[in-house]
Design a protein around this motif. Structure first.
Motif, mmCIF file in Angstrom:
data_model
loop_
_atom_site.group_PDB
_atom_site.id
_atom_site.type_symbol
_atom_site.label_atom_id
_atom_site.label_comp_id
_atom_site.label_asym_id
_atom_site.label_seq_id
_atom_site.Cartn_x
_atom_site.Cartn_y
_atom_site.Cartn_z
ATOM 1 N N SER A 1 -3.977 0.087 38.670
ATOM 2 C CA SER A 1 -5.111 0.989 38.478
ATOM 3 C C SER A 1 -5.581 1.513 39.832
ATOM 4 C CB SER A 1 -6.252 0.282 37.742
ATOM 5 O OG SER A 1 -6.747 -0.792 38.506
ATOM 6 N N HIS A 2 -6.107 2.736 39.822
ATOM 7 C CA HIS A 2 -6.653 3.385 41.012
ATOM 8 C C HIS A 2 -8.141 3.604 40.792
ATOM 9 C CE1 HIS A 2 -2.874 4.475 43.004
ATOM 10 N NE2 HIS A 2 -2.389 4.630 41.772
ATOM 11 N N ASP A 3 -8.943 3.417 41.853
ATOM 12 C CA ASP A 3 -10.373 3.676 41.740
ATOM 13 C C ASP A 3 -10.947 4.009 43.112
ATOM 14 O OD1 ASP A 3 -12.911 3.878 40.564
ATOM 15 O OD2 ASP A 3 -13.355 1.774 41.004
ATOM 16 N N GLN A 4 -11.296 5.257 43.339
ATOM 17 C CA GLN A 4 -11.987 5.731 44.538
ATOM 18 C C GLN A 4 -11.361 5.235 45.836
ATOM 19 O OE1 GLN A 4 -16.106 4.739 44.070
ATOM 20 N NE2 GLN A 4 -16.329 5.949 42.226
ATOM 21 N N GLY A 5 -10.098 5.505 46.021
ATOM 22 C CA GLY A 5 -9.420 5.148 47.260
ATOM 23 C C GLY A 5 -8.892 3.732 47.332
ATOM 24 N N TYR A 6 -9.004 2.991 46.255
ATOM 25 C CA TYR A 6 -8.482 1.630 46.198
ATOM 26 C C TYR A 6 -7.467 1.528 45.073
ATOM 27 C CZ TYR A 6 -12.086 0.073 49.397
ATOM 28 O OH TYR A 6 -12.877 -0.096 50.502
ATOM 29 N N VAL A 7 -6.514 0.670 45.256
ATOM 30 C CA VAL A 7 -5.516 0.407 44.230
ATOM 31 C C VAL A 7 -5.586 -1.080 43.892
ATOM 32 C CG1 VAL A 7 -3.655 -0.001 45.878
ATOM 33 C CG2 VAL A 7 -3.114 0.742 43.584
#
Length: 93
Positions: A55-61
Motif C-alpha cells: 500500500s502507498h500513502d502520502q510518500g510512504y510505502v
C-alpha cells in the motif's frame, strides 16, 4: 517437552525471517523499484508460501507479509504469522 521447545524456536526464527523480508521489500520500493522486484526480494528471504500486500500513502510505502504457521515445519495450524514494514519513498530526480 523437547518438541515444544523446538517448535517455539522454529516459530521465532520464522518470524525474524518474515520481518527481514518485509523490510527488504519496503527498501526496494523506497528506492523506486517496481512491486515485482520488491515481492521477489521478500520471497527470496521468506520463501514462496508468503502472501505479499502493498500500500502507498502520502510518500510512504507499506509492505505486509503473511504466511501460515507450521508446527515443526510440517503441520500447518489455523494461525498465521505476519510482518509489516514501512519506508519513505525517495524523491528521484
Amino acid at each position: 517437552m523437547l518438541l515444544l521447545v523446538l517448535s517455539l524456536g522454529l516459530h521465532g526464527a520464522a518470524q525474524v525471517t518474515l520481518e527481514s523480508g518485509a523490510r527488504a521489500a519496503a527498501r526496494e520500493l523506497a528506492r523506486g523499484e517496481d512491486p515485482a522486484s520488491a515481492e521477489a526480494a521478500a520471497r527470496r528471504i521468506t520463501g514462496e508460501e508468503v502472501s505479499f500486500q502493498l500500500s502507498h500513502d502520502q510518500g510512504y510505502v507499506t509492505v505486509e507479509l503473511v504466511r501460515p504457521v507450521r508446527v515443526l515445519g510440517w503441520v500447518e495450524v489455523a494461525m498465521t504469522q505476519d510482518a509489516q514494514a514501512t519506508a519513505r519513498v525517495e524523491d528521484l530526480p
